[in-house]
Design a protein around this motif. Structure first.
Motif, PDB file in Angstrom:
ATOM      1  N   MET A   1       0.836  -1.197   0.136  1.00 28.40           N
ATOM      2  CA  MET A   1       0.100  -0.127  -0.074  1.00 28.40           C
ATOM      3  C   MET A   1       0.879   1.067   0.191  1.00 28.40           C
ATOM      4  O   MET A   1       0.488   2.347  -0.683  1.00 28.40           O
ATOM      5  N   LYS A   2       1.936   1.318   0.868  1.00 28.46           N
ATOM      6  CA  LYS A   2       2.995   2.305   0.839  1.00 28.46           C
ATOM      7  C   LYS A   2       3.263   2.692  -0.841  1.00 28.46           C
ATOM      8  O   LYS A   2       3.556   3.756  -0.925  1.00 28.46           O
ATOM      9  N   LYS A   3       3.788   1.434  -1.246  1.00 21.85           N
ATOM     10  CA  LYS A   3       4.117   1.630  -2.661  1.00 21.85           C
ATOM     11  C   LYS A   3       3.389   2.175  -3.733  1.00 21.85           C
ATOM     12  O   LYS A   3       3.971   3.049  -4.472  1.00 21.85           O
ATOM     13  N   VAL A   4       2.206   1.885  -3.634  1.00 19.23           N
ATOM     14  CA  VAL A   4       1.091   2.033  -4.211  1.00 19.23           C
ATOM     15  C   VAL A   4       0.754   3.842  -4.105  1.00 19.23           C
ATOM     16  O   VAL A   4       0.842   4.625  -5.094  1.00 19.23           O
ATOM     17  N   MET A   5       0.713   4.122  -2.805  1.00 20.40           N
ATOM     18  CA  MET A   5       0.629   5.651  -2.592  1.00 20.40           C
ATOM     19  C   MET A   5       1.897   6.238  -3.358  1.00 20.40           C
ATOM     20  O   MET A   5       1.765   7.630  -3.708  1.00 20.40           O
TER      21      MET A   5
END
Length: 235
Positions: free
Chosen positions: A1-5
């Motif tokens: 999720m962090k990477k997507v953000m």
């Protein structure tokens, strides 16, 4: 999720930088309530919003890491599970906000470009309405995840009554989830129906306040019932 953000944030920044190459040097930068352009400025001012989006991503990621570390240091399984759950929900909240502002940036760039090229005196895209509709969508998404949180100090419907114990938290946040989802649907409908983006914004604010007040009343009711139940058990 962090990477997507991070990916979404950099798409906003890089996409804006690319679009700016094709924009006139001076573009509309502000509008009055009626949608009339009341300030023109440098096209490079449009880089401010993507930078804010990057800062927003960093903010949410740091909060997520705080709860992830809390989960690792937890004294028992319950505390660890609670922290992990909250980290996940916070990630969804952050991702939704980053995505919302990135979509808004796309509309802002489109409007600024088309207005500058055509020499328009009014907006071609009502950014106010777009933001209200996106806000309504976020309310619906967040409502779906509110029930998955555990008692915490960062996310969910947090008042002393709802945070009294796990039972009051679960019931209050389940009720609040339905209330905020209904508020989201009403917000979208009002944004589509109303001619004025200011009116749509005020309706959104009013709907959220009403949902919050109703949830607050329900949380107090649940709290009182819980207290009475505990007293009955002792008797």
């Amino acid at each position: 999720m962090k990477k997507v953000m991070w990916v979404i944030s950099f798409i906003s920044l890089i996409g804006t930088a690319i679009v700016l190459k094709f924009m006139p040097d001076s573009v509309p930068m502000h509008y009055d309530v009626a949608g009339n352009i009341d300030r023109w400025g440098s096209k490079y001012e449009n880089l401010i919003f993507p930078i804010i989006i990057l800062a927003m991503s960093l903010f949410w990621i740091l909060i997520m890491r705080y709860f992830e570390k809390k989960a690792l240091k937890a004294a028992d399984e319950k505390e660890s599970t609670s922290a992990k759950s909250n980290a996940k929900v916070l990630g969804i909240v952050g991702l939704c906000m980053v995505a919302m502002f990135t979509v808004m940036q796309g509309f802002i760039l489109y409007g600024a470009y088309s207005e500058a090229v055509s020499g328009a005196t009014q907006w071609t895209v009502d950014i106010g309405k777009v933001s209200v509709i996106l806000m309504g969508i976020i309310f619906i998404v967040l409502g779906n995840f509110m029930t998955k949180t555990r008692i915490n100090s960062a996310v969910g419907f947090r008042v002393s009554w709802s945070m009294y114990n796990d039972n009051t938290w679960r019931k209050s946040n389940r009720f609040g989830a339905y209330a905020i989802m209904i508020a989201g649907v009403v917000t979208i409908i009002m944004a589509v129906v109303m001619k004025n983006s200011f009116g749509a914004s005020m309706s959104a604010v009013g709907t959220v306040i009403l949902a919050s007040v109703v949830t607050l009343i329900y949380a107090h009711k649940v709290y009182v019932q819980e207290i009475e139940s505990e007293k009955g058990g002792k008797d």
